[in-house]
Design an enzyme around this catalytic site. Structure first.
Site, PDB file in Angstrom:
ATOM      1  N   THR A 124      28.032  64.929  61.533  1.00 37.95           N
ATOM      2  CA  THR A 124      27.580  63.573  61.198  1.00 37.95           C
ATOM      3  C   THR A 124      27.976  62.577  62.289  1.00 37.95           C
ATOM      4  OG1 THR A 124      28.156  61.743  59.715  1.00 37.95           O
ATOM      5  CG2 THR A 124      29.697  63.537  59.786  1.00 37.95           C
ATOM      6  N   ASP A 125      27.261  61.469  62.355  1.00 35.72           N
ATOM      7  CA  ASP A 125      27.654  60.407  63.294  1.00 35.72           C
ATOM      8  C   ASP A 125      28.929  59.700  62.828  1.00 35.72           C
ATOM      9  OD1 ASP A 125      26.568  59.021  61.130  1.00 35.72           O
ATOM     10  OD2 ASP A 125      25.222  57.768  62.334  1.00 35.72           O
ATOM     11  N   GLU A 126      29.312  59.936  61.552  1.00 35.07           N
ATOM     12  CA  GLU A 126      30.486  59.228  61.025  1.00 35.07           C
ATOM     13  C   GLU A 126      31.778  59.655  61.718  1.00 35.07           C
ATOM     14  OE1 GLU A 126      30.580  58.595  56.806  1.00 35.07           O
ATOM     15  OE2 GLU A 126      28.433  58.869  56.623  1.00 35.07           O
TER      16      GLU A 126
ATOM     17  N   TYR B  20      36.274  61.967  54.360  1.00 38.60           N
ATOM     18  CA  TYR B  20      35.081  62.786  54.650  1.00 38.60           C
ATOM     19  C   TYR B  20      34.885  62.945  56.155  1.00 38.60           C
ATOM     20  CZ  TYR B  20      30.156  63.630  55.741  1.00 38.60           C
ATOM     21  OH  TYR B  20      28.990  64.107  56.303  1.00 38.60           O
TER      22      TYR B  20
ATOM     23  N   LYS C 231      35.155  66.287  58.643  1.00 39.04           N
ATOM     24  CA  LYS C 231      34.046  66.768  59.486  1.00 39.04           C
ATOM     25  C   LYS C 231      34.477  66.804  60.954  1.00 39.04           C
ATOM     26  CE  LYS C 231      30.339  67.697  58.540  1.00 39.04           C
ATOM     27  NZ  LYS C 231      29.698  68.952  58.084  1.00 39.04           N
TER      28      LYS C 231
HETATM   29  N1  LIG Z   1      23.518  63.327  54.100  1.00 36.22           N
HETATM   30  C1  LIG Z   1      23.578  62.797  55.325  1.00 36.22           C
HETATM   31  O1  LIG Z   1      23.112  61.679  55.540  1.00 36.22           O
HETATM   32  C2  LIG Z   1      24.182  63.591  56.463  1.00 36.22           C
HETATM   33  C3  LIG Z   1      24.074  63.084  57.758  1.00 36.22           C
HETATM   34  C4  LIG Z   1      24.581  63.833  58.821  1.00 36.22           C
HETATM   35  C5  LIG Z   1      25.179  65.055  58.578  1.00 36.22           C
HETATM   36  N2  LIG Z   1      25.296  65.518  57.308  1.00 36.22           N
HETATM   37  C6  LIG Z   1      25.921  66.838  57.113  1.00 36.22           C
HETATM   38  O2  LIG Z   1      24.894  67.717  56.686  1.00 36.22           O
HETATM   39  C7  LIG Z   1      25.409  68.674  55.781  1.00 36.22           C
HETATM   40  C8  LIG Z   1      24.623  68.650  54.500  1.00 36.22           C
HETATM   41  O3  LIG Z   1      24.702  67.347  53.927  1.00 36.22           O
HETATM   42  P1  LIG Z   1      23.981  67.036  52.534  1.00 36.22           P
HETATM   43  O4  LIG Z   1      23.799  65.583  52.450  1.00 36.22           O
HETATM   44  O5  LIG Z   1      22.815  67.916  52.361  1.00 36.22           O
HETATM   45  O6  LIG Z   1      25.130  67.484  51.516  1.00 36.22           O
HETATM   46  P2  LIG Z   1      25.034  67.842  49.984  1.00 36.22           P
HETATM   47  O7  LIG Z   1      26.304  67.362  49.376  1.00 36.22           O
HETATM   48  O8  LIG Z   1      23.742  67.389  49.400  1.00 36.22           O
HETATM   49  O9  LIG Z   1      25.000  69.448  49.969  1.00 36.22           O
HETATM   50  C9  LIG Z   1      26.103  70.219  50.301  1.00 36.22           C
HETATM   51  C10 LIG Z   1      25.837  71.647  49.826  1.00 36.22           C
HETATM   52  O10 LIG Z   1      26.970  72.461  50.192  1.00 36.22           O
HETATM   53  C11 LIG Z   1      27.320  73.279  49.080  1.00 36.22           C
HETATM   54  N3  LIG Z   1      28.749  73.577  49.152  1.00 36.22           N
HETATM   55  C12 LIG Z   1      29.788  72.696  49.007  1.00 36.22           C
HETATM   56  N4  LIG Z   1      30.956  73.347  49.125  1.00 36.22           N
HETATM   57  C13 LIG Z   1      30.665  74.654  49.399  1.00 36.22           C
HETATM   58  C14 LIG Z   1      31.449  75.801  49.634  1.00 36.22           C
HETATM   59  N5  LIG Z   1      32.785  75.745  49.625  1.00 36.22           N
HETATM   60  N6  LIG Z   1      30.822  76.984  49.887  1.00 36.22           N
HETATM   61  C15 LIG Z   1      29.459  77.046  49.877  1.00 36.22           C
HETATM   62  N7  LIG Z   1      28.666  75.984  49.643  1.00 36.22           N
HETATM   63  C16 LIG Z   1      29.257  74.798  49.396  1.00 36.22           C
HETATM   64  C17 LIG Z   1      26.950  72.449  47.861  1.00 36.22           C
HETATM   65  O11 LIG Z   1      26.786  73.271  46.702  1.00 36.22           O
HETATM   66  C18 LIG Z   1      25.662  71.790  48.305  1.00 36.22           C
HETATM   67  O12 LIG Z   1      24.541  72.587  48.021  1.00 36.22           O
HETATM   68  C19 LIG Z   1      26.881  68.346  55.607  1.00 36.22           C
HETATM   69  O13 LIG Z   1      27.625  69.189  56.464  1.00 36.22           O
HETATM   70  C20 LIG Z   1      26.989  66.903  56.045  1.00 36.22           C
HETATM   71  O14 LIG Z   1      28.269  66.624  56.566  1.00 36.22           O
HETATM   72  C21 LIG Z   1      24.809  64.823  56.240  1.00 36.22           C
END
Ligand SMILES: NC(=O)c1ccc[n+]([C@@H]2O[C@H](COP(=O)([O-])OP(=O)(O)OC[C@H]3O[C@@H](n4cnc5c(N)ncnc54)[C@H](O)[C@@H]3O)[C@@H](O)[C@H]2O)c1
Length: 352
Positions: free
Chosen positions: A133-135, A158, A162
């Site tokens: 993430t950019d965070e 969080y 990350k």
């Molecule tokens: N949402 C955003 O805006 C954003 C932006 C940049 C990066 N990201 C990154 O992208 C990724 C996905 O984000 P998201 O928004 O889809 O998250 P989300 O919370 O919607 O989904 C996370 C998924 O991971 C699974 N999970 C959690 N713990 C687990 C474990 N121990 N073992 C297996 N599975 C597990 C959950 O069941 C869920 O399906 C993350 O790594 C996040 O840091 C998100």
């Protein structure tokens, strides 16, 4: 390609699985623990597809990860599994440390053990994409944008977890030669977004005439990317990213939170008029502790070196997203009724 996706039942992961299987023609093994944020309903379209497999496992379980690598024989990994909600990390950081740091460690070790015994050609083509993430970069002032060289300076449990995971992934490349690529993306929005995050929460509350909570004065700026653009970017990074490199992903769509909320109100007032404008539902609430003021991504490396471009503007993407929530009550209704009803998350005792 045979791609092991972790966290594929989440918001971005499900878009990635749909894109890989239905558009790119790849074979996917989705490894997901199905926490509160994981939802198999987001993958309905793939349920019976011959190129899609699902394993309900915890990435922290090293033996299970070893078994999945051995059975599935992936050409690459897209690692998205994470605890992802900043507000939840403020009141319960433990799960973030466990999944985001210890889980990434477990997955890196399983990937390394598998990769090191591959034949030379498959070994050199293998990639492990650490989806971040950019965070991790912290907060920006009024001008400038994060580049791949911006030092990490995370503010929340969080983003700190990350950042730690990114450092592990980077060290596994430098120390062991594992072909790791790291991507840092800005805030995503779009269909199948769990209703606790800003955009789906505002859409659903506005649809139901409920207050629209805006943290602080609403001036915080996020750089929004439509989730399907992120899925395509991750596919590009997996196929063409160079080991040891980082790629920022963003669509140059900076918006103040208050403007995002107002835009959603205007779209809903047009699509589903109620007489009274929905902007009157906006309610300013106590700010998030440690709330970063501004994020902005410079994605020129990904655009210039790997040829990716965002296809959606914020205007086109937010219109699609609002329409999707209007048309897909079957998806969000059970979540609102049983998992998350819109209550405030992430306030510490001091902040209350
Ligand atoms: N949402 C955003 O805006 C954003 C932006 C940049 C990066 N990201 C990154 O992208 C990724 C996905 O984000 P998201 O928004 O889809 O998250 P989300 O919370 O919607 O989904 C996370 C998924 O991971 C699974 N999970 C959690 N713990 C687990 C474990 N121990 N073992 C297996 N599975 C597990 C959950 O069941 C869920 O399906 C993350 O790594 C996040 O840091 C998100």
């Amino acid at each position: 390609m045979r791609i092991l996706v972790t966290g594929g039942a989440g918001f971005i992961g499900s878009a990635v699985c749909r894109y890989l299987v239905l558009e790119a023609g790849d074979v996917v093994l989705n490894v997901d623990k199905l926490t509160y944020a994981g939802n198999p309903e987001s993958l309905r379209k793939l349920a019976r597809h011959s190129s899609y497999k699902f394993a309900r496992e915890d990435i922290c379980d090293r033996a299970a990860m070893d078994r999945l690598f051995a059975d599935f024989q992936p050409d690459g990994v897209l690692h998205l599994a994470a605890e992802s909600h900043v507000d939840r990390s403020i009141t319960g950081a433990g799960d973030f440390v466990t999944t985001n740091i210890v889980g990434t460690f477990s997955l890196l070790e399983a990937a390394r053990a598998y990769w090191s015994q591959l034949a030379p050609r498959r070994r050199s083509e293998f990639r492990f994409v650490q989806v971040s993430t950019d965070e991790v970069y912290g907060s920006l002032g009024a001008v400038g944008a994060f580049t791949e060289g911006t030092p990490y300076d995370p503010s929340s449990p969080y983003s700190a977890s990350k950042a730690a995971a990114d450092h592990l992934a980077s060290a596994w490349h430098r120390t062991y030669g594992l072909p790791v690529v790291i991507s840092n993306c800005s805030n995503n929005y779009g269909p199948f977004h769990f209703p606790e995050k800003l955009i789906p929460l505002i859409i659903l509350n506005a649809m139901h005439g409920r207050p629209l909570p805006v943290y602080g004065d609403g001036s915080n700026i996020r750089d929004w990317l439509f989730v399907e653009d992120h899925a395509r970017a991750l596919h590009t990074v997996l196929k063409r990213g160079q080991p040891g490199e980082k790629y920022n992903i963003g669509g140059r769509n900076e918006r103040q939170n208050i403007d995002v909320v107002r835009q959603i109100c205007r779209i809903l007032d047009r699509l589903q008029p109620t007489g009274a404008g929905r902007e009157q539902l906006i309610t300013f609430v106590k700010d998030r502790p440690g709330h970063d003021q501004r994020y902005a991504i410079d994605a020129s490396k990904l655009e210039g070196e790997l040829g990716w471009r965002a296809q959606e503007t914020f205007e086109s993407g937010i219109e699609k997203t609002v329409r999707w929530y209007l048309q897909n009550e079957w998806w969000w209704r059970p979540l609102r009724d049983k998992v998350y009803a819109g209550e405030r998350l992430g306030l510490t005792a001091n902040a209350e």
